[in-house]
Motif scaffolding. Structure first.
Motif, short mmCIF file in Angstrom:
data_model
loop_
_atom_site.label_atom_id
_atom_site.label_comp_id
_atom_site.label_asym_id
_atom_site.label_seq_id
_atom_site.Cartn_x
_atom_site.Cartn_y
_atom_site.Cartn_z
N LEU A 123 0.80 -1.23 0.00
CA LEU A 123 0.00 0.00 0.00
C LEU A 123 0.83 1.28 0.00
N VAL A 124 2.11 1.18 -0.35
CA VAL A 124 2.96 2.38 -0.33
C VAL A 124 2.40 3.43 -1.29
N PRO A 125 2.23 4.68 -0.82
CA PRO A 125 1.69 5.73 -1.69
C PRO A 125 2.68 6.16 -2.78
N VAL A 126 2.15 6.64 -3.89
CA VAL A 126 3.00 7.01 -5.03
C VAL A 126 3.96 8.15 -4.68
N GLU A 223 1.50 4.20 5.61
CA GLU A 223 0.79 3.20 4.81
C GLU A 223 1.73 2.27 4.04
N ALA A 224 3.03 2.51 4.18
CA ALA A 224 4.03 1.62 3.53
C ALA A 224 4.43 0.49 4.47
N LEU A 240 -7.39 0.26 2.78
CA LEU A 240 -8.05 0.22 1.47
C LEU A 240 -9.48 0.76 1.57
N ALA A 241 -10.19 0.42 2.65
CA ALA A 241 -11.56 0.91 2.83
C ALA A 241 -11.56 2.43 2.96
N ARG A 242 -10.58 2.97 3.70
CA ARG A 242 -10.50 4.43 3.85
C ARG A 242 -10.20 5.09 2.51
N ARG A 243 -9.34 4.45 1.71
CA ARG A 243 -9.03 5.03 0.39
C ARG A 243 -10.26 5.04 -0.50
N ARG A 244 -11.06 3.96 -0.40
CA ARG A 244 -12.26 3.92 -1.24
C ARG A 244 -13.22 5.04 -0.87
#
Ligand code: C5P
Length: 249
Positions: A123-126, A223-224, A240-244
């Motif tokens: 889940l590492v952010p870009v 998140e990494a 993932l739920a929070r991102r959605r």
């Protein structure tokens, strides 16, 4: 090479090696860790997408379990991944180090920057990926994303599972960092490190340290985190739920 792949403004191309050949025993019995699902999608697919999210990355080399390369290939084919990113799958080795080296053996000559990213950090952010690449482009031979520690750390005399362990020292927490991936390298430096260092190490940057070169740390991201224990799966699905909710996907 797809038309839309992005060399950096300096013309240097970036590839990522993802060692995903581990068995993941700490997560308990079941599929190899990289193939465990988060919200129905294998962790490895999340990790590949996280790397391909960076427009600087034009190749991802996935190092599969030595007897599972065909399975991993069909898994990648079955999931949507950005068109601009090329994907290669190679069989891995007995140790993480060997798996990374086998990934490097498959690296085409035009790539000047290599990231090494654990499949276990899906889940590492870009922004973290881009910050690592940027620091290598600016001239660092090796770059690690890192976070300050919340816990105080003690050095102990290990006593196994059996008894109390004598505490030997308490390092100054303000000077300690927990290191994540992707770690970024100048290609020639990482290849030399893998040719030179034979000790078993837990990350690639420490091999570069053993060459006597300067490794630098850039800010990592919460998140990494590495999915290691069963509770980490719960946390990853919550992220993932929070991102959605916030991103709409
Ligand atoms: O076991 P650990 O969590 O330290 O593994 C880190 C990463 O190295 C994982 O992504 C795992 O799949 C990979 N690995 C590998 N080949 C091995 C052992 C581990 O690619 N032989």
């Amino acid at each position: 090479m797809s038309d839309d792949s992005r060399p950096s403004p300096t013309g240097v191309r970036t590839a990522v090696v993802i060692p995903a050949a581990g068995r993941g025993v700490r997560l308990g019995p079941g599929a190899p860790k990289a193939l465990r699902t988060l919200n129905g999608t294998p962790m490895l697919i999340h990790a590949v997408r996280a790397m391909a999210a960076s427009r600087a990355v034009s190749l991802v080399i996935v190092v599969a379990p030595s007897d599972g390369a065909a399975e991993v290939k069909s898994l990648l084919d079955a999931h949507a991944l950005p068109e601009r990113t090329d994907i290669l799958v190679v069989p891995g080795g007995d140790t993480r180090q060997e798996s990374v080296r086998l990934g490097l053996d498959a690296l085409p000559p035009e790539y000047g920057i290599v990231l090494v990213h654990d499949a276990a950090r899906p889940l590492v952010p870009v922004d973290t990926v881009d910050a690592v690449i940027e620091a290598v482009l600016e001239g660092a031979p090796a770059v690690v994303p890192a976070l300050p520690l919340a816990d105080t750390v003690k050095e102990v005399e290990p006593a196994g599972a059996s008894g109390p362990e004598p505490v030997l020292a308490t390092p100054d927490r303000s000077r300690l960092r927990a290191v994540q991936t992707p770690q970024g390298f100048d290609r020639a430096t990482l290849i030399r490190a893998h040719e030179t260092v034979t000790d078993n190490v837990t990350d690639d940057a420490s091999m570069v340290e053993q060459l006597g070169l300067q490794v630098v740390a850039v800010p990592g991201h919460e998140e990494a985190f590495k999915v290691t224990r069963p509770l980490d799966l719960v946390l990853a699905e919550a992220v993932l739920a929070r991102r959605r909710l916030t991103d709409g996907f």
